[in-house]
Write a protein that holds these residues in place. Structure first.
Motif, PDB file in Angstrom:
ATOM      1  N   GLN A   1      -5.615  -3.811  36.181  1.00 48.76           N
ATOM      2  CA  GLN A   1      -4.310  -2.636  36.804  1.00 48.76           C
ATOM      3  C   GLN A   1      -5.401  -1.464  37.205  1.00 48.76           C
ATOM      4  O   GLN A   1      -4.844  -1.345  38.139  1.00 48.76           O
ATOM      5  CB  GLN A   1      -3.410  -2.407  36.502  1.00 48.76           C
ATOM      6  CG  GLN A   1      -2.464  -3.174  36.242  1.00 48.76           C
ATOM      7  CD  GLN A   1      -1.724  -3.836  37.745  1.00 48.76           C
ATOM      8  OE1 GLN A   1      -2.157  -5.298  38.328  1.00 48.76           O
ATOM      9  NE2 GLN A   1      -1.181  -3.478  37.988  1.00 48.76           N
ATOM     10  N   GLU A   2      -6.191  -1.757  36.852  1.00 48.27           N
ATOM     11  CA  GLU A   2      -6.803  -0.573  37.107  1.00 48.27           C
ATOM     12  C   GLU A   2      -7.714  -0.442  38.143  1.00 48.27           C
ATOM     13  O   GLU A   2      -8.708   0.411  39.116  1.00 48.27           O
ATOM     14  CB  GLU A   2      -7.516   0.265  35.313  1.00 48.27           C
ATOM     15  CG  GLU A   2      -8.626   1.740  35.909  1.00 48.27           C
ATOM     16  CD  GLU A   2      -8.524   1.730  34.560  1.00 48.27           C
ATOM     17  OE1 GLU A   2      -8.503   1.664  33.633  1.00 48.27           O
ATOM     18  OE2 GLU A   2     -10.077   2.973  34.390  1.00 48.27           O
TER      19      GLU A   2
ATOM     20  N   ARG B   1      -5.898  -6.959  30.420  1.00 53.83           N
ATOM     21  CA  ARG B   1      -5.029  -6.616  31.423  1.00 53.83           C
ATOM     22  C   ARG B   1      -4.874  -5.050  32.015  1.00 53.83           C
ATOM     23  O   ARG B   1      -4.984  -4.796  33.568  1.00 53.83           O
ATOM     24  CB  ARG B   1      -2.887  -6.934  30.443  1.00 53.83           C
ATOM     25  CG  ARG B   1      -2.689  -7.809  30.712  1.00 53.83           C
ATOM     26  CD  ARG B   1      -3.646  -9.217  31.395  1.00 53.83           C
ATOM     27  NE  ARG B   1      -4.349 -10.112  30.845  1.00 53.83           N
ATOM     28  CZ  ARG B   1      -4.719 -10.720  31.244  1.00 53.83           C
ATOM     29  NH1 ARG B   1      -5.174 -10.474  32.575  1.00 53.83           N
ATOM     30  NH2 ARG B   1      -5.101 -11.914  30.795  1.00 53.83           N
ATOM     31  N   GLU B   2      -5.067  -3.574  31.112  1.00 52.94           N
ATOM     32  CA  GLU B   2      -5.298  -3.012  31.935  1.00 52.94           C
ATOM     33  C   GLU B   2      -6.292  -2.269  32.947  1.00 52.94           C
ATOM     34  O   GLU B   2      -6.295  -1.785  34.097  1.00 52.94           O
ATOM     35  CB  GLU B   2      -4.964  -1.423  30.682  1.00 52.94           C
ATOM     36  CG  GLU B   2      -3.747  -1.731  29.985  1.00 52.94           C
ATOM     37  CD  GLU B   2      -4.164  -0.355  29.009  1.00 52.94           C
ATOM     38  OE1 GLU B   2      -4.957   0.765  29.063  1.00 52.94           O
ATOM     39  OE2 GLU B   2      -3.490  -0.289  27.297  1.00 52.94           O
TER      40      GLU B   2
ATOM     41  N   PRO C   1      -5.323 -16.924  36.671  1.00 52.09           N
ATOM     42  CA  PRO C   1      -4.678 -17.293  35.403  1.00 52.09           C
ATOM     43  C   PRO C   1      -5.128 -18.602  35.232  1.00 52.09           C
ATOM     44  O   PRO C   1      -5.492 -19.446  36.734  1.00 52.09           O
ATOM     45  CB  PRO C   1      -3.474 -17.655  36.611  1.00 52.09           C
ATOM     46  CG  PRO C   1      -3.427 -16.816  37.279  1.00 52.09           C
ATOM     47  CD  PRO C   1      -3.921 -16.237  38.071  1.00 52.09           C
TER      48      PRO C   1
ATOM     49  N   ARG D   1      -7.028  -8.912  25.081  1.00 52.69           N
ATOM     50  CA  ARG D   1      -6.663  -9.359  26.733  1.00 52.69           C
ATOM     51  C   ARG D   1      -5.562  -8.264  27.339  1.00 52.69           C
ATOM     52  O   ARG D   1      -5.512  -8.145  27.984  1.00 52.69           O
ATOM     53  CB  ARG D   1      -5.527 -10.278  25.794  1.00 52.69           C
ATOM     54  CG  ARG D   1      -5.796 -11.864  26.283  1.00 52.69           C
ATOM     55  CD  ARG D   1      -5.294 -13.085  25.639  1.00 52.69           C
ATOM     56  NE  ARG D   1      -3.860 -13.353  26.438  1.00 52.69           N
ATOM     57  CZ  ARG D   1      -4.184 -13.701  27.521  1.00 52.69           C
ATOM     58  NH1 ARG D   1      -5.739 -14.647  27.767  1.00 52.69           N
ATOM     59  NH2 ARG D   1      -3.152 -14.158  28.007  1.00 52.69           N
ATOM     60  N   GLU D   2      -4.538  -7.100  26.646  1.00 54.83           N
ATOM     61  CA  GLU D   2      -3.834  -6.228  26.839  1.00 54.83           C
ATOM     62  C   GLU D   2      -5.251  -5.687  27.251  1.00 54.83           C
ATOM     63  O   GLU D   2      -4.286  -4.483  28.615  1.00 54.83           O
ATOM     64  CB  GLU D   2      -4.019  -5.314  25.402  1.00 54.83           C
ATOM     65  CG  GLU D   2      -1.646  -6.362  25.043  1.00 54.83           C
ATOM     66  CD  GLU D   2      -1.214  -5.843  23.616  1.00 54.83           C
ATOM     67  OE1 GLU D   2      -1.390  -4.391  23.774  1.00 54.83           O
ATOM     68  OE2 GLU D   2      -0.535  -6.552  23.343  1.00 54.83           O
TER      69      GLU D   2
ATOM     70  N   THR E   1      -5.746   2.806  18.358  1.00 54.28           N
ATOM     71  CA  THR E   1      -5.534   1.675  17.987  1.00 54.28           C
ATOM     72  C   THR E   1      -6.395   1.326  18.791  1.00 54.28           C
ATOM     73  O   THR E   1      -7.809   1.388  19.459  1.00 54.28           O
ATOM     74  CB  THR E   1      -4.290   1.762  19.178  1.00 54.28           C
ATOM     75  OG1 THR E   1      -4.924   0.565  20.823  1.00 54.28           O
ATOM     76  CG2 THR E   1      -3.461   2.776  19.736  1.00 54.28           C
TER      77      THR E   1
ATOM     78  N   ARG F   1      -6.865  -0.992  21.336  1.00 56.54           N
ATOM     79  CA  ARG F   1      -7.099  -1.322  22.168  1.00 56.54           C
ATOM     80  C   ARG F   1      -7.774  -0.584  23.707  1.00 56.54           C
ATOM     81  O   ARG F   1      -7.988  -1.101  23.821  1.00 56.54           O
ATOM     82  CB  ARG F   1      -4.853  -1.719  22.471  1.00 56.54           C
ATOM     83  CG  ARG F   1      -4.605  -1.946  24.092  1.00 56.54           C
ATOM     84  CD  ARG F   1      -3.322  -1.974  24.634  1.00 56.54           C
ATOM     85  NE  ARG F   1      -3.187  -0.539  24.432  1.00 56.54           N
ATOM     86  CZ  ARG F   1      -1.812  -0.815  23.416  1.00 56.54           C
ATOM     87  NH1 ARG F   1      -1.454  -1.436  23.111  1.00 56.54           N
ATOM     88  NH2 ARG F   1      -1.325   0.862  23.792  1.00 56.54           N
TER      89      ARG F   1
ATOM     90  N   SER G   1      -8.057 -10.883  37.668  1.00 62.06           N
ATOM     91  CA  SER G   1      -7.955 -11.903  36.987  1.00 62.06           C
ATOM     92  C   SER G   1      -7.242 -13.023  38.030  1.00 62.06           C
ATOM     93  O   SER G   1      -6.062 -12.654  38.404  1.00 62.06           O
ATOM     94  CB  SER G   1      -6.583 -11.390  35.784  1.00 62.06           C
ATOM     95  OG  SER G   1      -6.030 -12.659  35.249  1.00 62.06           O
TER      96      SER G   1
END
Lengths: 245, 245
Positions: A62-63, A58-59, A70, A54-55, A13, A15, A68
């Motif tokens: 969180q890592e 996000r990972e 908004p 973008r996904e 993928t 991503r 981020s």
DNA sequence: AGGAAGCAGATTGTCGACAATCTAACAAGA
DNA sequence: TCTTGTTAGATTGTCGACAATCTGCTTCCT
């Protein structure tokens, strides 16, 4: 008897590949701390849509290596001396725990893998490949966590490792010297092969400590330099690169 | 001096709210372990597009309470007895560390907050609100981590807490009894107010240990039931893992 | 009957476009 | 001059639609 253990096939993928690319760019210091990640530009460079990018971001948020805000953007985390100190002190605790857990599980395969990783460090040192040197040194230390047979511990350590690798890479980039001392690894490996667990734990503390002290000093100097010229009321990362390419 | 310190305004992005909703659903057990999350269905229910939903799910995957298999789906993590044991043993180490760090930083505000959270637990107990009881009990224990002034430790503990809360919620759902014993909290608070740090550390181990023992036994029974009866009584939670046979 | 090939159906991954929001420059008024 | 309101541009957040992939069933052949 076909007991081949196949490696898991590559995550095909976009991503996942983006995550790998971005992580590597951050961990090697190609993306500097505080730098903003422009989605449109990165998406164009990678020939990818913004959705998987973008996904992926996000990972990494969180890592713990991206942050981020908004409607403002996603930035590479800033490295403060306190962060390094925090990570270091927790790392000591985790190392001690990992040695305790993995100690009774050591076997021939453990020792072989230990030697293999140690050899990788020495090879990187001979090649003068400092980036790989950091990478292999952290992998050498990661063995006890992998061997401890505690998935939560391993996960936690890997998260920590991401930051540590980034810190060390930054330090290495500033002063063009390899960070980890050579002969200390020798001692580390020998103690892990030995019979005195307490000694191994103590050494892990002392040894990693030395590396960190230098790193901390560097981070503190960076902060001082930063706090002199910057306006303190705006803690946000305002380091916008003028793209005059 | 108008020295009001304003709280940061709420993140008014759909993504953030979706994360909160999903996390709550998982942590309270409304979404069972192993269950698959259908993007289209959830997106329709929330009246939201799939894009922010997917980004939210990526965050929760990295947070450790969801697991994603490309082109197959995203699932609530499975709870194995080993996971609980791993989390438990690491939690002991982290608690000990947190007490050590926060010990010299205790002040009046700490004690007040300690009482406040203890009161919240007792209130939830009186209300027979078991879900909130779990939540408040974990918040009570989280104070030492928040007070330790180590961001990495706090982050790590919060990640652990997510899982613990999920485990406890599951246990509570199975047998309709509150998990944490009441008077043990009393002792915990008293020791944290006292002067003997070692005693507090020791008690943290023992006390949390008791709760976990029961939880572990429950998890083990679940696993046994799962391994012996392979009949697909339910289509949802039974999840096919990519196994190399 | 047993098994392989192939065809829907559903679900995930990705894309391009639109809407919401922020930033910075600029004009107007005290 | 300083502050305030406005506006234009750029960037992020969100949406609906399309493409890629998996799953289960059907069909056909031996």
């Amino acid at each position: 008897m076909g007991k081949l253990d196949f490696a898991p096939i590559a995550d095909t993928t976009r991503r996942a590949e983006i995550v790998a690319l971005l992580r590597r760019a951050i961990l090697t210091g190609q993306l500097e701390p505080g730098q903003k990640l422009n989605e449109l530009r990165i998406a164009e460079q990678m020939r990818v849509s913004r959705a998987p990018l973008r996904e992926a971001m996000r990972e990494l948020v969180q890592e713990g290596i991206l942050t981020s805000i908004p409607y403002a953007g996603t930035f590479v985390i800033d490295v403060t001396a306190k962060d390094i100190d925090d990570a270091y002190s927790l790392n000591k605790v985790l190392d001690e725990f990992a040695i305790e857990l993995s100690w009774p599980l050591r076997d021939q395969r453990f020792f072989d893998e230990l030697d293999r990783r140690h050899e990788a460090v020495k090879q990187a040192t001979r090649d003068l490949d400092t980036t790989r040197q950091i990478e292999t040194a952290l992998q050498l230390h990661g063995l006890i966590h992998e061997w401890a047979d505690n998935s939560v511990l391993l996960e936690t350590w890997q998260r920590l490792t991401s930051r540590l690798q980034m810190y060390f890479a930054l330090h290495q980039r500033a002063r063009n010297e390899p960070v980890p001392a050579e002969d200390v690894h020798e001692m580390y490996v020998r103690l892990l092969k030995g019979a005195d667990m307490g000694a191994a734990q103590r050494h892990a503390r002392e040894h990693i400590g030395l590396d960190f002290e230098e790193l901390l000093a560097y981070a503190r100097s960076l902060e001082q330099r930063c706090s002199e010229g910057a306006n303190p009321d705006r803690p946000g990362p305002t380091r916008n690169r003028p793209d005059g390419s």
